[in-house]
Enzyme design. Sequence first.
Site, PDB file in Angstrom:
ATOM      1  N   GLY A  10      16.618  70.512 102.851  1.00 39.74           N
ATOM      2  CA  GLY A  10      17.577  70.938 101.823  1.00 39.74           C
ATOM      3  C   GLY A  10      17.964  72.392 102.053  1.00 39.74           C
ATOM      4  O   GLY A  10      17.549  73.011 103.039  1.00 39.74           O
ATOM      5  N   GLN A  11      18.764  72.938 101.144  1.00 41.91           N
ATOM      6  CA  GLN A  11      19.224  74.337 101.310  1.00 41.91           C
ATOM      7  C   GLN A  11      18.044  75.297 101.332  1.00 41.91           C
ATOM      8  O   GLN A  11      17.872  76.083 102.261  1.00 41.91           O
ATOM      9  CB  GLN A  11      20.122  74.734 100.143  1.00 41.91           C
ATOM     10  CG  GLN A  11      21.440  74.066 100.070  1.00 41.91           C
ATOM     11  CD  GLN A  11      22.333  74.805  99.088  1.00 41.91           C
ATOM     12  OE1 GLN A  11      23.086  75.695  99.479  1.00 41.91           O
ATOM     13  NE2 GLN A  11      22.246  74.455  97.807  1.00 41.91           N
ATOM     14  N   LEU A  12      17.210  75.218 100.304  1.00 40.61           N
ATOM     15  CA  LEU A  12      16.073  76.134 100.233  1.00 40.61           C
ATOM     16  C   LEU A  12      15.011  75.764 101.263  1.00 40.61           C
ATOM     17  O   LEU A  12      14.453  76.639 101.930  1.00 40.61           O
ATOM     18  CB  LEU A  12      15.483  76.124  98.810  1.00 40.61           C
ATOM     19  CG  LEU A  12      14.237  76.984  98.613  1.00 40.61           C
ATOM     20  CD1 LEU A  12      14.520  78.452  98.955  1.00 40.61           C
ATOM     21  CD2 LEU A  12      13.732  76.881  97.172  1.00 40.61           C
ATOM     22  N   ASP A  34       9.137  59.401  99.859  1.00 45.36           N
ATOM     23  CA  ASP A  34       9.735  59.761  98.571  1.00 45.36           C
ATOM     24  C   ASP A  34       8.649  60.400  97.697  1.00 45.36           C
ATOM     25  O   ASP A  34       7.556  59.824  97.558  1.00 45.36           O
ATOM     26  CB  ASP A  34      10.240  58.448  97.949  1.00 45.36           C
ATOM     27  CG  ASP A  34      11.061  58.662  96.709  1.00 45.36           C
ATOM     28  OD1 ASP A  34      10.828  59.649  95.991  1.00 45.36           O
ATOM     29  OD2 ASP A  34      11.943  57.820  96.458  1.00 45.36           O
ATOM     30  N   ILE A  35       8.941  61.561  97.097  1.00 38.14           N
ATOM     31  CA  ILE A  35       7.911  62.186  96.244  1.00 38.14           C
ATOM     32  C   ILE A  35       7.618  61.337  94.994  1.00 38.14           C
ATOM     33  O   ILE A  35       6.627  61.554  94.315  1.00 38.14           O
ATOM     34  CB  ILE A  35       8.238  63.648  95.833  1.00 38.14           C
ATOM     35  CG1 ILE A  35       9.516  63.742  95.016  1.00 38.14           C
ATOM     36  CG2 ILE A  35       8.292  64.578  97.039  1.00 38.14           C
ATOM     37  CD1 ILE A  35       9.654  65.069  94.266  1.00 38.14           C
ATOM     38  N   ASP A 100      17.420  77.740  86.213  1.00 39.31           N
ATOM     39  CA  ASP A 100      17.944  78.402  84.995  1.00 39.31           C
ATOM     40  C   ASP A 100      18.427  77.359  83.981  1.00 39.31           C
ATOM     41  O   ASP A 100      18.552  77.663  82.793  1.00 39.31           O
ATOM     42  CB  ASP A 100      19.087  79.353  85.364  1.00 39.31           C
ATOM     43  CG  ASP A 100      20.235  78.666  86.103  1.00 39.31           C
ATOM     44  OD1 ASP A 100      19.980  77.683  86.838  1.00 39.31           O
ATOM     45  OD2 ASP A 100      21.389  79.101  85.948  1.00 39.31           O
ATOM     46  N   TYR A 126      19.654  67.028  83.723  1.00 40.64           N
ATOM     47  CA  TYR A 126      19.040  67.723  84.863  1.00 40.64           C
ATOM     48  C   TYR A 126      18.023  68.756  84.340  1.00 40.64           C
ATOM     49  O   TYR A 126      16.865  68.759  84.770  1.00 40.64           O
ATOM     50  CB  TYR A 126      20.128  68.398  85.699  1.00 40.64           C
ATOM     51  CG  TYR A 126      19.596  69.345  86.750  1.00 40.64           C
ATOM     52  CD1 TYR A 126      18.915  68.880  87.872  1.00 40.64           C
ATOM     53  CD2 TYR A 126      19.773  70.732  86.622  1.00 40.64           C
ATOM     54  CE1 TYR A 126      18.420  69.760  88.835  1.00 40.64           C
ATOM     55  CE2 TYR A 126      19.283  71.610  87.572  1.00 40.64           C
ATOM     56  CZ  TYR A 126      18.607  71.118  88.675  1.00 40.64           C
ATOM     57  OH  TYR A 126      18.116  71.986  89.624  1.00 40.64           O
ATOM     58  N   LYS A 130      13.973  68.628  84.799  1.00 40.04           N
ATOM     59  CA  LYS A 130      13.294  69.709  85.537  1.00 40.04           C
ATOM     60  C   LYS A 130      12.237  70.362  84.636  1.00 40.04           C
ATOM     61  O   LYS A 130      11.145  70.703  85.099  1.00 40.04           O
ATOM     62  CB  LYS A 130      14.317  70.760  86.004  1.00 40.04           C
ATOM     63  CG  LYS A 130      15.213  70.322  87.149  1.00 40.04           C
ATOM     64  CD  LYS A 130      14.487  70.163  88.491  1.00 40.04           C
ATOM     65  CE  LYS A 130      14.036  71.471  89.088  1.00 40.04           C
ATOM     66  NZ  LYS A 130      13.357  71.250  90.407  1.00 40.04           N
TER      67      LYS A 130
HETATM   68  N1  LIG Z   1      21.106  74.001  93.951  1.00 43.66           N
HETATM   69  C1  LIG Z   1      21.048  74.847  92.935  1.00 43.66           C
HETATM   70  O1  LIG Z   1      22.046  75.441  92.526  1.00 43.66           O
HETATM   71  C2  LIG Z   1      19.722  75.096  92.253  1.00 43.66           C
HETATM   72  C3  LIG Z   1      19.656  76.046  91.225  1.00 43.66           C
HETATM   73  C4  LIG Z   1      18.415  76.311  90.631  1.00 43.66           C
HETATM   74  C5  LIG Z   1      17.298  75.646  91.048  1.00 43.66           C
HETATM   75  N2  LIG Z   1      17.400  74.709  92.028  1.00 43.66           N
HETATM   76  C6  LIG Z   1      16.186  74.009  92.452  1.00 43.66           C
HETATM   77  O2  LIG Z   1      15.894  74.468  93.755  1.00 43.66           O
HETATM   78  C7  LIG Z   1      15.311  73.412  94.522  1.00 43.66           C
HETATM   79  C8  LIG Z   1      16.005  73.288  95.860  1.00 43.66           C
HETATM   80  O3  LIG Z   1      17.386  73.049  95.641  1.00 43.66           O
HETATM   81  P1  LIG Z   1      18.398  72.921  96.867  1.00 43.66           P
HETATM   82  O4  LIG Z   1      19.691  73.516  96.435  1.00 43.66           O
HETATM   83  O5  LIG Z   1      17.748  73.369  98.108  1.00 43.66           O
HETATM   84  O6  LIG Z   1      18.589  71.334  96.863  1.00 43.66           O
HETATM   85  P2  LIG Z   1      18.940  70.354  98.093  1.00 43.66           P
HETATM   86  O7  LIG Z   1      19.657  71.094  99.159  1.00 43.66           O
HETATM   87  O8  LIG Z   1      19.556  69.137  97.498  1.00 43.66           O
HETATM   88  O9  LIG Z   1      17.471  69.996  98.620  1.00 43.66           O
HETATM   89  C9  LIG Z   1      16.637  69.115  97.922  1.00 43.66           C
HETATM   90  C10 LIG Z   1      16.001  68.222  98.954  1.00 43.66           C
HETATM   91  O10 LIG Z   1      15.132  67.289  98.293  1.00 43.66           O
HETATM   92  C11 LIG Z   1      15.316  66.015  98.900  1.00 43.66           C
HETATM   93  N3  LIG Z   1      14.950  64.968  97.952  1.00 43.66           N
HETATM   94  C12 LIG Z   1      15.696  64.510  96.909  1.00 43.66           C
HETATM   95  N4  LIG Z   1      15.027  63.538  96.267  1.00 43.66           N
HETATM   96  C13 LIG Z   1      13.858  63.370  96.929  1.00 43.66           C
HETATM   97  C14 LIG Z   1      12.741  62.510  96.747  1.00 43.66           C
HETATM   98  N5  LIG Z   1      12.726  61.614  95.761  1.00 43.66           N
HETATM   99  N6  LIG Z   1      11.697  62.599  97.600  1.00 43.66           N
HETATM  100  C15 LIG Z   1      11.714  63.492  98.625  1.00 43.66           C
HETATM  101  N7  LIG Z   1      12.749  64.340  98.847  1.00 43.66           N
HETATM  102  C16 LIG Z   1      13.806  64.282  98.001  1.00 43.66           C
HETATM  103  C17 LIG Z   1      16.786  65.977  99.246  1.00 43.66           C
HETATM  104  O11 LIG Z   1      17.042  64.988 100.218  1.00 43.66           O
HETATM  105  P3  LIG Z   1      18.504  64.260 100.207  1.00 43.66           P
HETATM  106  O12 LIG Z   1      19.511  65.351 100.195  1.00 43.66           O
HETATM  107  O13 LIG Z   1      18.490  63.455 101.442  1.00 43.66           O
HETATM  108  O14 LIG Z   1      18.540  63.465  98.939  1.00 43.66           O
HETATM  109  C18 LIG Z   1      17.012  67.386  99.755  1.00 43.66           C
HETATM  110  O15 LIG Z   1      16.737  67.500 101.130  1.00 43.66           O
HETATM  111  C19 LIG Z   1      15.332  72.181  93.636  1.00 43.66           C
HETATM  112  O16 LIG Z   1      14.073  72.011  93.047  1.00 43.66           O
HETATM  113  C20 LIG Z   1      16.356  72.515  92.566  1.00 43.66           C
HETATM  114  O17 LIG Z   1      16.086  71.856  91.352  1.00 43.66           O
HETATM  115  C21 LIG Z   1      18.574  74.433  92.652  1.00 43.66           C
END
Ligand SMILES: NC(=O)c1ccc[n+]([C@@H]2O[C@H](COP(=O)([O-])OP(=O)(O)OC[C@H]3O[C@@H](n4cnc5c(N)ncnc54)[C@H](OP(=O)(O)O)[C@@H]3O)[C@@H](O)[C@H]2O)c1
Length: 291
Positions: A10-12, A34-35, A100, A126, A130
């Site tokens: 994922g991004q992070l 899958d988690i 947030d 969401y 969370k």
């Molecule tokens: N994005 C934002 O703006 C934002 C803001 C605040 C906090 N956050 C938090 O920061 C964290 C990282 O966000 P991110 O932007 O990096 O998100 P992301 O790019 O969507 O990365 C999340 C990863 O988790 C994987 N995933 C989803 N469901 C899963 C499951 N059931 N089992 C195993 N892996 C799974 C996704 O795989 P697939 O893509 O293949 O489904 C993806 O690779 C998350 O916890 C999010 O809630 C995000």
Amino acid sequence: MKILITGANGQLGTDLCRMLNGHQLIPLTIDDGDICDFSFIKRAIVSNRPDVIINTAAYVRVDDCEDNRDLAYRVNALGARNVAVAAEDINALLLHISTDYVFGGEKESHNQPYTEFDHPFPCNTYGESKLAGDNYVKHLCRRHIIVRSSALFGIAGAMGKGGNFVETMLRLGSEKDEIRVVNDQVFSPTFTYDLAIRIAQLIETEYYGVINVTNSGTCSWYDFAVEIMKEAGLNTHVIPVSSAEYPTRARRPAYSVLDNYQAKLLNLKEMRPWKEALHAYFKQKQATGNV
Ligand SMILES: NC(=O)c1ccc[n+]([C@@H]2O[C@H](COP(=O)([O-])OP(=O)(O)OC[C@H]3O[C@@H](n4cnc5c(N)ncnc54)[C@H](OP(=O)(O)O)[C@@H]3O)[C@@H](O)[C@H]2O)c1
């Protein structure tokens, strides 16, 4: 240290893998398992016995969470619970990523940044799911750090992995002469590269509990879009609109700025301003050929 990272592509997760590559990494993606599957995650954690687990995996599509409430709770709440139970089993440090969007559901308008000591009150599925995940982590894993961040943008979003707001604006900006962007939701955009640096510091500490980590400064989606067009050299006219004029399936907080208050108490350096972080994002994109 041995570090297991969920959501590793994922991004992070991508930036964490880059940042922590001096450690022994166990990167897990959805393709590994899958988690939500407790036996998978328990086996992955107990057989590898990592010192640290970083749980970035989540169902992050905010509007889709409204239509798929069960999936949102399954991944964001029960998935986090599974990781927490397995982490506790081997006495690992669990660093869990939160948002947030656990704030912003109050009736009266809020215009003071939320500290780690404020009471969460989400306004959409969401955020609720969370928050349920955060609570499981707090109650089920003694050695936990919950990092709350907001509006993430990272290079993996520019590599066709999920996308992010910056990439959406760039796409729209290249297709249209003018775009309408919401101007009444205020937050702090955060570069996953900067967030990964702070996480790398935190896992070396015993700063257990909740900690807010965002780039400094605040803006609306409109302000963010204007800055993106400026960085990209696009002349697209960005028109500010209200949330009422741009209805979405999920309600969003009018104000979800996170005060990085714990970081101040711990004398950690303030994160750079979001505009500087955005500039660095464009530079990284150029360097990696993702322009
Ligand atoms: N994005 C934002 O703006 C934002 C803001 C605040 C906090 N956050 C938090 O920061 C964290 C990282 O966000 P991110 O932007 O990096 O998100 P992301 O790019 O969507 O990365 C999340 C990863 O988790 C994987 N995933 C989803 N469901 C899963 C499951 N059931 N089992 C195993 N892996 C799974 C996704 O795989 P697939 O893509 O293949 O489904 C993806 O690779 C998350 O916890 C999010 O809630 C995000």
